[in-house]
Scaffold this active site. Sequence first.
Site, PDB file in Angstrom:
ATOM      1  N   HIS A  77      71.453  -5.620 -24.703  1.00 16.07           N
ATOM      2  CA  HIS A  77      72.449  -6.442 -24.017  1.00 16.07           C
ATOM      3  C   HIS A  77      73.158  -7.415 -24.954  1.00 16.07           C
ATOM      4  CE1 HIS A  77      74.288  -7.815 -20.338  1.00 16.07           C
ATOM      5  NE2 HIS A  77      73.811  -9.042 -20.455  1.00 16.07           N
ATOM      6  N   SER A  90      78.677 -10.277 -20.490  1.00 22.19           N
ATOM      7  CA  SER A  90      77.828 -10.189 -19.311  1.00 22.19           C
ATOM      8  C   SER A  90      78.512 -10.837 -18.110  1.00 22.19           C
ATOM      9  CB  SER A  90      76.460 -10.805 -19.612  1.00 22.19           C
ATOM     10  OG  SER A  90      75.523 -10.441 -18.623  1.00 22.19           O
ATOM     11  N   ASP A 143      71.100  -1.031 -23.133  1.00 20.96           N
ATOM     12  CA  ASP A 143      71.147  -2.235 -22.301  1.00 20.96           C
ATOM     13  C   ASP A 143      70.261  -2.058 -21.057  1.00 20.96           C
ATOM     14  OD1 ASP A 143      71.805  -4.472 -20.789  1.00 20.96           O
ATOM     15  OD2 ASP A 143      73.906  -4.431 -21.386  1.00 20.96           O
TER      16      ASP A 143
END
Length: 259
Positions: free
Chosen positions: A241, A98, A213
């Site tokens: 995610h 991320s 996601d």
Amino acid sequence: MGYYVTAEPGVNLFVEDINPGGAKTIVFIHGWPLSHKQFEYQFTILPAMGYRCIGIDWRGFGNSDKPMNGYNYNRLADDILTVVRTLELDNFTLAGHSTGGGIAIRYMARHNGYGVAKLVLIDAAAPVGFTTETASRLLNETLNDRPKMMQGVTDTFFFQYITRPFSDWFIQMGLEAASWSTAAVIVLLRDETLHEDLPKIVTPTLIVHGMHDKVIPFSQSQEINQKIRNSQLVPFQYSGHGPFWEERDKFNQQLIQFI
């Protein structure tokens, strides 16, 4: 073993170094607003297979010091470089999730991939992060009801079912961060982009992204794949995610095969 590395006067970064004698080294960079603990299901398995796993808490997060400043891609990438040089790491795999993926991308571009043999981007927040609307909502919640913000992040993070105890653990991990660093990185994700960084990466790159996601759309991984020349994209069909947890066996196997 856990210890601290000084990034600058008054700012010490926590490093979890598991199996220092391992044949190959993987450096993990966590996502916002979490800590190295998010990779628990890698740290349990990979060191037992002979890999050295290093988790770094960014400044402001996890067990690291929490200064009021330094929350931009350049400074965070420089912090990673300080750890790499202090530990004299070379020929290692850099794995960022991320926003940690964004930091890894800036590290590769800004420091010419110093010491990195291979790069792994996991649902990377690149080339852009949050929309202005999303950032405004998260900032408001962070400044007024941070536990509620973390509950919302957790609810949208995973595609697969998670238990209440797991959700509680995940939320508490995010609350270990300082409120000011949590807010500052929301601004970072709103205002900074990585479009110009991607073409500078020539290191072999594995791109992992959950197809469900809701935080960083899968389409962004396709754009990264197009712009990083020596890259391959592996979709995770049953993940949101967090493929490092949702499909951890597949994730660990892909990582091992790649490095």
